[in-house]
Design an enzyme around this catalytic site. Structure first.
Site, PDB file in Angstrom:
ATOM      1  N   LYS A 195     -55.382  -7.985 -14.118  1.00  7.13           N
ATOM      2  CA  LYS A 195     -55.322  -8.838 -13.672  1.00  7.13           C
ATOM      3  C   LYS A 195     -53.984 -10.178 -14.553  1.00  7.13           C
ATOM      4  CE  LYS A 195     -55.888 -13.180 -11.585  1.00  7.13           C
ATOM      5  NZ  LYS A 195     -54.598 -13.783 -11.720  1.00  7.13           N
ATOM      6  N   CYS A 303     -56.243 -19.712 -28.625  1.00  8.50           N
ATOM      7  CA  CYS A 303     -57.862 -20.329 -28.395  1.00  8.50           C
ATOM      8  C   CYS A 303     -58.157 -19.910 -29.900  1.00  8.50           C
ATOM      9  CB  CYS A 303     -58.557 -18.746 -27.837  1.00  8.50           C
ATOM     10  SG  CYS A 303     -58.127 -17.357 -28.932  1.00  8.50           S
ATOM     11  N   GLU A 405     -60.751 -28.625 -25.875  1.00  3.86           N
ATOM     12  CA  GLU A 405     -59.485 -27.988 -26.549  1.00  3.86           C
ATOM     13  C   GLU A 405     -58.451 -28.751 -25.867  1.00  3.86           C
ATOM     14  OE1 GLU A 405     -59.694 -24.357 -24.174  1.00  3.86           O
ATOM     15  OE2 GLU A 405     -59.530 -23.821 -25.892  1.00  3.86           O
TER      16      GLU A 405
HETATM   17  P1  NAP Z   1     -58.387 -19.364 -17.028  1.00  4.47           P
HETATM   18  O1  NAP Z   1     -57.660 -20.293 -16.367  1.00  4.47           O
HETATM   19  O2  NAP Z   1     -59.276 -19.697 -17.386  1.00  4.47           O
HETATM   20  O3  NAP Z   1     -57.518 -18.112 -16.551  1.00  4.47           O
HETATM   21  C1  NAP Z   1     -57.445 -17.017 -17.065  1.00  4.47           C
HETATM   22  C2  NAP Z   1     -57.740 -15.759 -15.583  1.00  4.47           C
HETATM   23  O4  NAP Z   1     -58.467 -16.075 -15.033  1.00  4.47           O
HETATM   24  C3  NAP Z   1     -56.202 -15.944 -15.260  1.00  4.47           C
HETATM   25  O5  NAP Z   1     -55.711 -14.522 -14.899  1.00  4.47           O
HETATM   26  C4  NAP Z   1     -56.388 -16.485 -13.652  1.00  4.47           C
HETATM   27  O6  NAP Z   1     -55.630 -17.165 -12.395  1.00  4.47           O
HETATM   28  C5  NAP Z   1     -58.229 -15.857 -13.154  1.00  4.47           C
HETATM   29  N1  NAP Z   1     -58.892 -16.705 -12.997  1.00  4.47           N
HETATM   30  C6  NAP Z   1     -59.039 -17.782 -12.521  1.00  4.47           C
HETATM   31  N2  NAP Z   1     -60.377 -18.743 -11.667  1.00  4.47           N
HETATM   32  C7  NAP Z   1     -60.483 -17.114 -11.685  1.00  4.47           C
HETATM   33  C8  NAP Z   1     -61.670 -16.604 -10.596  1.00  4.47           C
HETATM   34  N3  NAP Z   1     -63.040 -17.461 -10.113  1.00  4.47           N
HETATM   35  N4  NAP Z   1     -62.595 -15.497 -11.373  1.00  4.47           N
HETATM   36  C9  NAP Z   1     -62.055 -14.406 -11.609  1.00  4.47           C
HETATM   37  N5  NAP Z   1     -60.475 -14.649 -12.920  1.00  4.47           N
HETATM   38  C10 NAP Z   1     -59.669 -15.958 -13.045  1.00  4.47           C
HETATM   39  O7  NAP Z   1     -56.792 -19.781 -18.505  1.00  4.47           O
HETATM   40  P2  NAP Z   1     -55.849 -20.027 -18.781  1.00  4.47           P
HETATM   41  O8  NAP Z   1     -55.653 -21.493 -18.795  1.00  4.47           O
HETATM   42  O9  NAP Z   1     -55.122 -19.299 -18.488  1.00  4.47           O
HETATM   43  O10 NAP Z   1     -56.241 -20.229 -20.527  1.00  4.47           O
HETATM   44  C11 NAP Z   1     -56.238 -20.926 -21.305  1.00  4.47           C
HETATM   45  C12 NAP Z   1     -57.511 -20.868 -21.815  1.00  4.47           C
HETATM   46  O11 NAP Z   1     -57.602 -19.789 -22.792  1.00  4.47           O
HETATM   47  C13 NAP Z   1     -58.452 -21.534 -22.874  1.00  4.47           C
HETATM   48  O12 NAP Z   1     -59.672 -22.160 -22.867  1.00  4.47           O
HETATM   49  C14 NAP Z   1     -58.077 -20.781 -24.137  1.00  4.47           C
HETATM   50  O13 NAP Z   1     -59.023 -20.843 -25.193  1.00  4.47           O
HETATM   51  C15 NAP Z   1     -58.776 -19.289 -23.574  1.00  4.47           C
HETATM   52  N6  NAP Z   1     -58.421 -18.006 -24.355  1.00  4.47           N
HETATM   53  C16 NAP Z   1     -59.245 -17.965 -24.960  1.00  4.47           C
HETATM   54  C17 NAP Z   1     -58.799 -16.554 -26.154  1.00  4.47           C
HETATM   55  C18 NAP Z   1     -60.223 -16.284 -26.823  1.00  4.47           C
HETATM   56  O14 NAP Z   1     -60.071 -15.136 -27.211  1.00  4.47           O
HETATM   57  N7  NAP Z   1     -60.758 -16.586 -27.139  1.00  4.47           N
HETATM   58  C19 NAP Z   1     -57.680 -16.033 -26.124  1.00  4.47           C
HETATM   59  C20 NAP Z   1     -56.743 -16.736 -25.619  1.00  4.47           C
HETATM   60  C21 NAP Z   1     -57.080 -17.511 -24.533  1.00  4.47           C
HETATM   61  P3  NAP Z   1     -54.832 -17.243 -12.463  1.00  4.47           P
HETATM   62  O15 NAP Z   1     -53.505 -17.715 -13.646  1.00  4.47           O
HETATM   63  O16 NAP Z   1     -54.152 -17.182 -10.877  1.00  4.47           O
HETATM   64  O17 NAP Z   1     -55.496 -18.935 -12.425  1.00  4.47           O
END
Ligand code: NAP
Ligand code: MG
Length: 503
Positions: A195, A303, A405
């Site tokens: 997804k 990240c 962050e």
């Molecule tokens: P996010 O809001 O947590 O979303 C990530 C993914 O999860 C998206 O596909 C989202 O779908 C989906 N999602 C949302 N709510 C969910 C739920 N309740 N259950 C299952 N899936 C769900 O994160 P983001 O805003 O896309 O990305 C930014 C974040 O990613 C930052 O905090 C960054 O630090 C972190 N990140 C971490 C790493 C690492 O390796 N540690 C690498 C890159 C990024 P939708 O898009 O449809 O909402």
């Protein structure tokens, strides 16, 4: 910047984008019309121009994707093939993916605003991840027979694929953060449902194309686009055996709760707030050349980047001048321009969140040494989500910008007296993902790096390594990706005890 006044339609319509509007999901090896008639637009964050769309999948779509993966795992060839045969498919997929580098990069850039200087390397990077995991096939093929210490019998240790995996990715690196899950899952013999994030639903199709051309059997890889709510349904679906998630700490915690209740294995790569410790003997030329990539990569939407810069009192003004000069000199503009370093934030919500962080910092007494506002751009970029690259100084450890962050083009500078204080400051966040130590004496810098409480640290630069584990401590996640350790997350072990074989 290109000349102002170019029409957004001229800008995008002429580009070689093989797919713009999709009404399908990938199930049983074919793109199939979605059951859901709801659509979500794909928006260029540099101009706010909607140029594509995808289905917002419903539970019927999700069910079809999970059933396809389940059948392929329970009855299909893939989990039963020799690991070296699966590795051969991954190698072929890597070759195919490299041929798709250009449309993949353009699609990625128009989805999330990543400058082409960065997205242009996406296919090569993904291909090298496929090739790296292919080299681990012998690890799965070697016979692992362990004599019982009491000498009574021996045990054959099998490494079986863990099953049907849910792969959920964020929008900041929509290819890399899928492939780092997909490559080990496939090598292990798992089947998957992907997804992608709602902002970046199209670029993943190039991975599917490469794997299909490489001959992956139908049902092994499935893709369904949709909201976070669909992601939640996927995590909880009874036919899912393992969840791999990259995204925010908030959503990661929710997923961990669900998986805890279900006793479902889960890998979580979450947020970060890493520090660059600039030691008093640091070479500022080294700092200057590493700064953008290691602290502001992808317009600050990475990240592990070290957005908190810890500088010694003794060289504060000189180091701040180097930071401000380096950031100010990096061009901001059209992410399709190869010279651009800073693009827009990926969405309106992201831009507003970044600006709110800056406003909060001002209110708490930080000094804005560079930037600090929404960027004023010529048309058609005036409609985009551009935030000025920003450097905040006089930041103290208790300010929100020092702890949370930001995920935008914003650096915070904190001062320290001695090295113990620098290490203490670096470790004073809830996160533990990345970090860097800049120092002239690399032996001393390494000793400081060893004291940083995080999953990865660099000395004078930061770059991850496909062969080394990458993961976060504390609020940055659970488990690791990359390396043989990353492959283990997709395996389950079985010990077959038998009488000792005579030699
Ligand atoms: P996010 O809001 O947590 O979303 C990530 C993914 O999860 C998206 O596909 C989202 O779908 C989906 N999602 C949302 N709510 C969910 C739920 N309740 N259950 C299952 N899936 C769900 O994160 P983001 O805003 O896309 O990305 C930014 C974040 O990613 C930052 O905090 C960054 O630090 C972190 N990140 C971490 C790493 C690492 O390796 N540690 C690498 C890159 C990024 P939708 O898009 O449809 O909402
Ligand atoms: Mg989000």
């Amino acid at each position: 910047m290109p000349p102002s006044g170019i029409a957004t339609s001229d800008r995008i319509d002429s580009l070689p984008l093989p797919i713009r509007h999709a009404d399908d999901i990938f199930v049983d090896g074919v793109w199939t019309p979605a059951d859901s008639s709801e659509r979500r637009g794909v928006i260029d964050p540099a101009t706010a121009h909607e140029w594509g769309s995808v289905p917002i999948g419903n539970s019927a779509d999700l069910g079809a994707a999970v059933s396809s993966a389940r059948r392929a795992f329970d009855r299909g060839r893939w989990p039963r093939m020799a690991p070296s045969e699966r590795a051969a498919v991954l190698r072929r997929a890597a070759d195919r993916l490299e041929l798709l580098a250009q449309p993949l990069a353009l699609t990625n850039t128009l989805e999330n605003g990543t400058p082409v200087a960065e997205s242009g390397g996406g296919a090569t990077n993904a291909a090298s991840i496929f090739r790296y995991f292919a080299t681990l096939a012998p690890l799965l093929e070697s016979d692992d027979v362990r004599p019982a210490p009491a000498g009574t019998h021996e045990t054959l240790v099998r490494r079986d694929p863990i099953g049907v995996c849910a792969l959920i990715a964020p929008w900041n690196f929509p290819i890399n953060l899928v492939v780092v899950k997909l490559a080990p899952a496939l090598l292990a013999g798992c089947t998957v449902v992907i997804k992608p994030a709602s902002l970046t639903p199209l670029s993943v199709r190039f991975i599917v194309q490469a794997l299909t051309e490489a001959g992956i059997p139908p049902g092994v890889v499935n893709v369904v686009t949709g909201s976070g709510e669909l992601g939640d349904q996927l995590v909880r679906h009874p036919d899912i055996d393992k969840v791999a998630f990259t995204g925010s700490t908030e959503v990661g915690r929710k997923i961990a709760r669900q998986c805890g209740e279900l006793l479902r294995p889960v890998t979580l790569e979450l947020g970060g707030k890493s520090s660059a410790i600039v030691l008093p003997d640091a070479d500022l030329g080294v700092l200057r050349s590493a700064l953008i990539r290691s602290t502001l990569r992808n317009t600050g939407q990475t990240c592990y980047i070290s957005t908190r810069i810890l500088v010694p009192d003794s060289r504060h003004d000189e180091i701040v001048a180097t930071i401000v000069g380096t950031v100010a000199a990096a061009p901001q503009g059209d992410p399709l321009d190869p010279a651009t370093v800073f693009g827009p934030s990926a969405s309106v919500a992201q831009k507003e969140s970044v600006l709110a962080h800056i406003a909060g910092a001002r209110a708490q007494g930080a000094h804005v040494a560079l930037g600090g506002d929404a960027a004023s751009m010529p048309a058609p970029f005036s409609a985009g989500n551009f935030v000025e690259p920003t450097v905040l100084t006089q930041v103290s450890r208790d300010m929100s910008v020092a702890r949370e962050e930001i995920f935008g083009p914003v650096l915070t500078v904190l001062r320290y007296g001695d090295v113990d204080e620098a290490v203490d400051l670096a470790n004073a966040t809830e996160f533990g993902l990345g970090g860097i130590v800049f120092g002239g004496d690399e032996t001393v810098a390494l000793q400081v790096a060893e004291r940083v409480d995080s999953g990865s640290v660099g000395v004078n630069f930061f770059a991850s390594n496909h062969a080394a584990p990458f993961g976060g401590r504390r609020d940055s996640g659970l488990g690791v990706e990359y390396g043989p350790e990353g492959l283990h997350a997709y395996l389950t072990y079985k010990s077959i005890h038998r009488r000792q074989r005579k030699a």
